[in-house]
Design an enzyme around this catalytic site. Structure first.
Site, PDB file in Angstrom:
ATOM      1  N   SER A  90       0.813  -1.220   0.000  1.00  0.00           N
ATOM      2  CA  SER A  90       0.000   0.000   0.000  1.00  0.00           C
ATOM      3  C   SER A  90       0.840   1.261   0.000  1.00  0.00           C
ATOM      4  O   SER A  90       0.292   2.369   0.011  1.00  0.00           O
ATOM      5  CB  SER A  90      -0.907   0.015   1.234  1.00  0.00           C
ATOM      6  OG  SER A  90      -0.160   0.230   2.407  1.00  0.00           O
ATOM      7  N   THR A 216      -1.897   3.020   3.481  1.00  0.00           N
ATOM      8  CA  THR A 216      -1.094   4.233   3.608  1.00  0.00           C
ATOM      9  C   THR A 216      -0.272   4.067   4.877  1.00  0.00           C
ATOM     10  O   THR A 216      -0.634   3.288   5.746  1.00  0.00           O
ATOM     11  CB  THR A 216      -2.039   5.451   3.787  1.00  0.00           C
ATOM     12  OG1 THR A 216      -2.868   5.576   2.640  1.00  0.00           O
ATOM     13  CG2 THR A 216      -1.295   6.746   4.013  1.00  0.00           C
ATOM     14  N   THR A 234       1.853   7.047   0.526  1.00  0.00           N
ATOM     15  CA  THR A 234       0.912   6.015   0.074  1.00  0.00           C
ATOM     16  C   THR A 234       1.021   5.764  -1.425  1.00  0.00           C
ATOM     17  O   THR A 234       1.493   6.633  -2.173  1.00  0.00           O
ATOM     18  CB  THR A 234      -0.534   6.474   0.381  1.00  0.00           C
ATOM     19  OG1 THR A 234      -1.448   5.422   0.085  1.00  0.00           O
ATOM     20  CG2 THR A 234      -0.915   7.696  -0.442  1.00  0.00           C
ATOM     21  N   ARG A 244      -5.502  10.050 -10.173  1.00  0.00           N
ATOM     22  CA  ARG A 244      -6.300  10.313  -8.971  1.00  0.00           C
ATOM     23  C   ARG A 244      -5.343  10.656  -7.817  1.00  0.00           C
ATOM     24  O   ARG A 244      -4.364   9.966  -7.586  1.00  0.00           O
ATOM     25  CB  ARG A 244      -7.132   9.087  -8.610  1.00  0.00           C
ATOM     26  CG  ARG A 244      -7.932   9.210  -7.283  1.00  0.00           C
ATOM     27  CD  ARG A 244      -7.211   8.597  -6.111  1.00  0.00           C
ATOM     28  NE  ARG A 244      -8.046   8.524  -4.904  1.00  0.00           N
ATOM     29  CZ  ARG A 244      -7.584   8.165  -3.708  1.00  0.00           C
ATOM     30  NH1 ARG A 244      -6.317   7.854  -3.553  1.00  0.00           N
ATOM     31  NH2 ARG A 244      -8.393   8.113  -2.656  1.00  0.00           N
ATOM     32  N   VAL A 245      -5.629  11.741  -7.121  1.00  0.00           N
ATOM     33  CA  VAL A 245      -4.833  12.127  -5.958  1.00  0.00           C
ATOM     34  C   VAL A 245      -5.718  12.009  -4.729  1.00  0.00           C
ATOM     35  O   VAL A 245      -6.855  12.488  -4.721  1.00  0.00           O
ATOM     36  CB  VAL A 245      -4.303  13.565  -6.104  1.00  0.00           C
ATOM     37  CG1 VAL A 245      -3.634  14.032  -4.822  1.00  0.00           C
ATOM     38  CG2 VAL A 245      -3.332  13.650  -7.282  1.00  0.00           C
ATOM     39  N   GLY A 246      -5.219  11.348  -3.714  1.00  0.00           N
ATOM     40  CA  GLY A 246      -5.990  11.162  -2.489  1.00  0.00           C
ATOM     41  C   GLY A 246      -5.711  12.248  -1.469  1.00  0.00           C
ATOM     42  O   GLY A 246      -5.269  13.362  -1.791  1.00  0.00           O
ATOM     43  N   ASP A 247      -5.958  11.931  -0.227  1.00  0.00           N
ATOM     44  CA  ASP A 247      -5.786  12.903   0.853  1.00  0.00           C
ATOM     45  C   ASP A 247      -4.345  13.039   1.325  1.00  0.00           C
ATOM     46  O   ASP A 247      -3.968  14.077   1.886  1.00  0.00           O
ATOM     47  CB  ASP A 247      -6.664  12.512   2.052  1.00  0.00           C
ATOM     48  CG  ASP A 247      -6.318  11.126   2.595  1.00  0.00           C
ATOM     49  OD1 ASP A 247      -5.971  10.230   1.789  1.00  0.00           O
ATOM     50  OD2 ASP A 247      -6.386  10.936   3.821  1.00  0.00           O
ATOM     51  N   THR A 267      -5.196   7.337   7.550  1.00  0.00           N
ATOM     52  CA  THR A 267      -5.230   6.296   6.535  1.00  0.00           C
ATOM     53  C   THR A 267      -6.708   5.976   6.264  1.00  0.00           C
ATOM     54  O   THR A 267      -7.572   6.314   7.064  1.00  0.00           O
ATOM     55  CB  THR A 267      -4.508   5.012   7.007  1.00  0.00           C
ATOM     56  OG1 THR A 267      -5.130   4.544   8.215  1.00  0.00           O
ATOM     57  CG2 THR A 267      -3.040   5.284   7.288  1.00  0.00           C
ATOM     58  N   GLY A 268      -6.972   5.310   5.160  1.00  0.00           N
ATOM     59  CA  GLY A 268      -8.357   4.989   4.829  1.00  0.00           C
ATOM     60  C   GLY A 268      -8.847   5.795   3.644  1.00  0.00           C
ATOM     61  O   GLY A 268      -8.040   6.359   2.887  1.00  0.00           O
ATOM     62  N   GLY A 270      -9.497   8.292   1.272  1.00  0.00           N
ATOM     63  CA  GLY A 270      -8.971   9.641   1.167  1.00  0.00           C
ATOM     64  C   GLY A 270     -10.009  10.670   0.813  1.00  0.00           C
ATOM     65  O   GLY A 270      -9.957  11.822   1.282  1.00  0.00           O
TER      66      GLY A 270
HETATM   67  N1  GLY Z   1      -5.740   7.585   2.269  1.00  0.00           N
HETATM   68  C1  GLY Z   1      -5.097   7.155   1.106  1.00  0.00           C
HETATM   69  C2  GLY Z   1      -5.832   7.478  -0.115  1.00  0.00           C
HETATM   70  O1  GLY Z   1      -7.040   7.529  -0.114  1.00  0.00           O
HETATM   71  O2  GLY Z   1      -5.194   7.696  -1.126  1.00  0.00           O
END
Ligand code: GLY
Length: 370
Positions: A90, A216, A234, A244-247, A267-268, A270
């Site tokens: 991950s 993450t 992550t 795609r960009v996460g949090d 984590t989780g 985003g």
């Molecule tokens: N928390 C990681 C993501 O959603 O990319």
């Protein structure tokens, strides 16, 4: 500054002496406290992976903090273990690839005293995106570099650029996913169910697990001077739409640090943090005096309240996804909280008593799928 060993640190702490940081960033820290005990908190993978070495992320980071190393350097050295370990699917090398089979990485770091931060998103070819994020912080006037520009920047600074960060395992999993053709990320507006049949099948066959899907590592620490810092890194959501960009690289979403209030990372899922800027929100709750656990649970409650789309709700009308926060306040108190609990839902901590995995405090009963 001379390094101090663990015994010397405990002794120094006991008599109220603390060591200055080895490196200064040219501006006096906003917060200086005496006799603060170092702590490192992270997601559970921070005490699961050693990449063939002897120490986990939290152990290494803690030791380096006690040795008087720069706080953020210590935390990043810790998460590098996980980024480089192909067994963690991950994060970093061997992370879950995107829908095109390409590993794209997000990372962010922040110093709570100087309020400096750096981030990278959709970065390909560098196993340690956290180090590139730190380089953005140290060597640019910007916060966030993305995609090919982030890779060019890394190349210019001497980072090794690889053609492919897949391992055999991550490539095999992607091929399995691709073979079954998952439409989950291109949503039908009329669709109200959450998970595609493909996702359920993969989970059932243990080709995937929910932690890894959004997996993450977040790692936060406090040093001998009471300074706070944090890092989140992550490979993002498994099989995501390319770019795609996460949090994780977004300040306030997957990480926020202020040495006067606290350090919070996540984590989780985003998108839940992007919609709620939850890490920033929880730091603000800490600033108002809430305990780390109460502040973290209040952040989760905000996500629950704002999760209104049926496709994101289970049969009870509750979020059908997981989100976890790692919360450390300026007094060195901490908590790990998550939307749902479970016997294997833990976070990692390292203090002068050594490293341990502790149960997460859940906001909701049951599971996301109930
Ligand atoms: N928390 C990681 C993501 O959603 O990319």
């Amino acid at each position: 500054m001379a390094k101090i060993n663990r015994r010397a640190f405990v002794l120094a702490n006991a008599i109220g002496l603390t060591a200055p940081p080895r490196r200064s960033f040219g501006r006096a820290p906003a917060v200086l406290r005496q006799s603060v005990k170092p702590i490192v908190i992270s997601s559970a993978n921070g005490h699961r992976f050693r990449n063939g070495g002897t120490q986990t992320c939290v152990e290494l980071a803690f030791r380096r903090i006690v040795d008087g190393d720069d706080l953020l350097d210590a935390l990043i050295a810790g998460v590098n273990i996980v980024e480089l370990d192909p067994e963690d699917a991950s994060v970093g090398y061997g992370g879950r690839p995107n829908a095109d089979g390409v590993v794209q990485l997000d990372a962010c770091c922040m110093e709570g005293s100087t309020h400096r931060a750096g981030g990278v998103a959709a970065l390909e070819g560098v196993r340690t995106p956290s180090k590139v994020a730190q380089a953005v912080m140290l060597h640019t006037d910007h916060h966030l570099l993305v995609g090919s520009g982030a890779q060019n920047f890394a190349r210019q600074l001497g980072f090794n650029i690889e053609a492919d960060l897949n391992t055999d395992r991550s490539r095999r999993l992607w091929l399995e996913w691709k073979r079954r053709t998952d439409p989950n990320h291109y949503l039908d507006p009329n669709r109200t169910v959450a998970q595609s049949q493909v996702d359920s099948e993969l989970l059932a066959e243990t080709l995937s697990d929910t932690d890894e899907a959004y997996g993450t590592i977040n790692c936060n620490g406090i040093d001998l001077q009471g300074q706070l810092a944090g890092v989140t890194t992550t490979s993002g959501l498994a099989w995501k739409i390319p770019s795609r960009v996460g949090d994780s690289p977004i300040l306030g979403a997957g990480l926020y640090v202020d040495s006067q209030a606290g350090a919070v990372g996540s984590t989780g899922r985003g998108e839940a943090n992007l919609y709620n800027l939850t890490s920033f929100l929880i730091v603000e709750y800490l600033r108002q005096g809430m305990s780390p656990q109460d502040a973290g649970l209040a952040g989760l409650r905000r996500i629950q309240e704002n999760t209104r789309e049926p496709r994101l709700q289970n049969s009870r009308g509750l979020p059908n996804f997981g989100v976890t926060f790692y919360v450390l306040n300026a007094a060195g108190e901490c908590a790990g909280v998550s939307m749902y609990g479970g016997s294997n839902r833990t976070y990692a901590l390292c203090t002068e008593n050594g490293p341990e995995l502790l149960p997460l405090e859940p906001l909701l009963d049951g599971t996301p799928n109930d």
